[in-house]
Design a protein around this motif. Sequence first.
Motif, PDB file in Angstrom:
ATOM      1  N   GLN A  39       0.847  -1.186   0.000  1.00 37.60           N
ATOM      2  CA  GLN A  39       0.000   0.000   0.000  1.00 37.60           C
ATOM      3  C   GLN A  39       0.883   1.236   0.000  1.00 37.60           C
ATOM      4  OE1 GLN A  39      -2.549   0.492   3.420  1.00 37.60           O
ATOM      5  NE2 GLN A  39      -4.118   1.426   2.142  1.00 37.60           N
ATOM      6  N   ARG A  40       0.632   2.140  -0.945  1.00 36.83           N
ATOM      7  CA  ARG A  40       1.425   3.362  -1.060  1.00 36.83           C
ATOM      8  C   ARG A  40       1.153   4.299   0.107  1.00 36.83           C
ATOM      9  NH1 ARG A  40       4.250   4.522  -5.465  1.00 36.83           N
ATOM     10  NH2 ARG A  40       4.202   6.719  -4.872  1.00 36.83           N
ATOM     11  N   ASP A  42       1.259   7.506  -0.145  1.00 34.04           N
ATOM     12  CA  ASP A  42       0.658   8.742  -0.648  1.00 34.04           C
ATOM     13  C   ASP A  42      -0.677   8.553  -1.362  1.00 34.04           C
ATOM     14  OD1 ASP A  42       1.566   7.444  -2.895  1.00 34.04           O
ATOM     15  OD2 ASP A  42       2.765   9.108  -3.643  1.00 34.04           O
ATOM     16  N   THR A  43      -1.284   7.372  -1.235  1.00 30.93           N
ATOM     17  CA  THR A  43      -2.557   7.120  -1.889  1.00 30.93           C
ATOM     18  C   THR A  43      -3.620   6.842  -0.834  1.00 30.93           C
ATOM     19  OG1 THR A  43      -1.416   6.180  -3.799  1.00 30.93           O
ATOM     20  CG2 THR A  43      -3.761   5.685  -3.592  1.00 30.93           C
ATOM     21  N   ALA A  47      -5.794   1.153  -1.566  1.00 35.76           N
ATOM     22  CA  ALA A  47      -5.210   0.810  -2.869  1.00 35.76           C
ATOM     23  C   ALA A  47      -3.850   0.156  -2.679  1.00 35.76           C
ATOM     24  CB  ALA A  47      -5.081   2.061  -3.728  1.00 35.76           C
ATOM     25  N   GLN A  49      -0.501  -2.059  -4.716  1.00 38.01           N
ATOM     26  CA  GLN A  49       0.143  -2.186  -6.015  1.00 38.01           C
ATOM     27  C   GLN A  49       1.404  -3.029  -5.916  1.00 38.01           C
ATOM     28  OE1 GLN A  49       1.149   1.989  -6.924  1.00 38.01           O
ATOM     29  NE2 GLN A  49       3.286   1.368  -6.831  1.00 38.01           N
ATOM     30  N   ILE A  96      -4.396  14.490 -12.189  1.00 35.80           N
ATOM     31  CA  ILE A  96      -3.228  13.885 -11.529  1.00 35.80           C
ATOM     32  C   ILE A  96      -1.994  14.068 -12.403  1.00 35.80           C
ATOM     33  CG2 ILE A  96      -2.209  11.715 -10.707  1.00 35.80           C
ATOM     34  CD1 ILE A  96      -5.043  10.825  -9.940  1.00 35.80           C
ATOM     35  N   GLU A 132       8.010   4.386   0.102  1.00 37.65           N
ATOM     36  CA  GLU A 132       6.865   4.532  -0.794  1.00 37.65           C
ATOM     37  C   GLU A 132       5.658   3.755  -0.301  1.00 37.65           C
ATOM     38  OE1 GLU A 132       7.443   4.279  -5.009  1.00 37.65           O
ATOM     39  OE2 GLU A 132       9.559   4.811  -4.831  1.00 37.65           O
ATOM     40  N   VAL A 149      -5.751   1.213  -7.898  1.00 42.79           N
ATOM     41  CA  VAL A 149      -6.547   2.390  -8.265  1.00 42.79           C
ATOM     42  C   VAL A 149      -7.155   2.146  -9.642  1.00 42.79           C
ATOM     43  CG1 VAL A 149      -5.237   4.020  -6.833  1.00 42.79           C
ATOM     44  CG2 VAL A 149      -4.532   3.618  -9.182  1.00 42.79           C
ATOM     45  N   LYS A 152      -5.424   2.245 -13.195  1.00 43.40           N
ATOM     46  CA  LYS A 152      -4.401   1.235 -13.510  1.00 43.40           C
ATOM     47  C   LYS A 152      -4.990  -0.167 -13.670  1.00 43.40           C
ATOM     48  CE  LYS A 152      -0.426   3.361 -11.194  1.00 43.40           C
ATOM     49  NZ  LYS A 152       0.591   3.159 -10.140  1.00 43.40           N
TER      50      LYS A 152
END
Length: 174
Positions: A39-40, A42-43, A47, A49, A96, A132, A149, A152
């Motif tokens: 999990q990021r 900054d999101t 979400a 990835q 974005i 990150e 997200v 993507k």
Amino acid sequence: MSKHKDKAKKPSLPYAERPYRPGIGLVLVNAQGLVFVAQRVDTPGDAWQFPQGGIDEGEDPRATALREMKEEIGTDKAEIMAESADWIGYDLPPDIADKVWKGKYRGQKQKWFLARFTGTDSDIDLDTEHPEFCRWRWMDLAETPGLIVGFKRPLYEAVVAEFLPLVREMARRS
């Protein structure tokens, strides 16, 4: 205090004319046939990835995959098993795209790699020089498109379609 307000620099090209940033994506598979997702930081929301990142000028995409893995999850203990047949892209939403990468790109075109994780869970360390991710886990590859997200999701569906048979074969052999 300055009398002049800082103004955000406008992108130099209209959205539709911007190029794609070259990058890589990495599907990391453990011995149980599960894939690494994180999990990021900054999101917002839930979400998740795969590790991914930009290719430096003159850098080989395979080398980028291992470098990004080390930078993002603190280890490069992996063996690359496969590479996507094609570059797979995605477009950032325009609002974005105007903020990310200083508005220079409209999205990314990525070469994807499938790698067998050769380390242990204790080798994974998200507390890197420039964190990150805030959390990580192993999961079934087929479930990953539902966690990314929305913009993507088609890219993740393409990656799953290409790599799922290989991941299942790797799990059978373990």
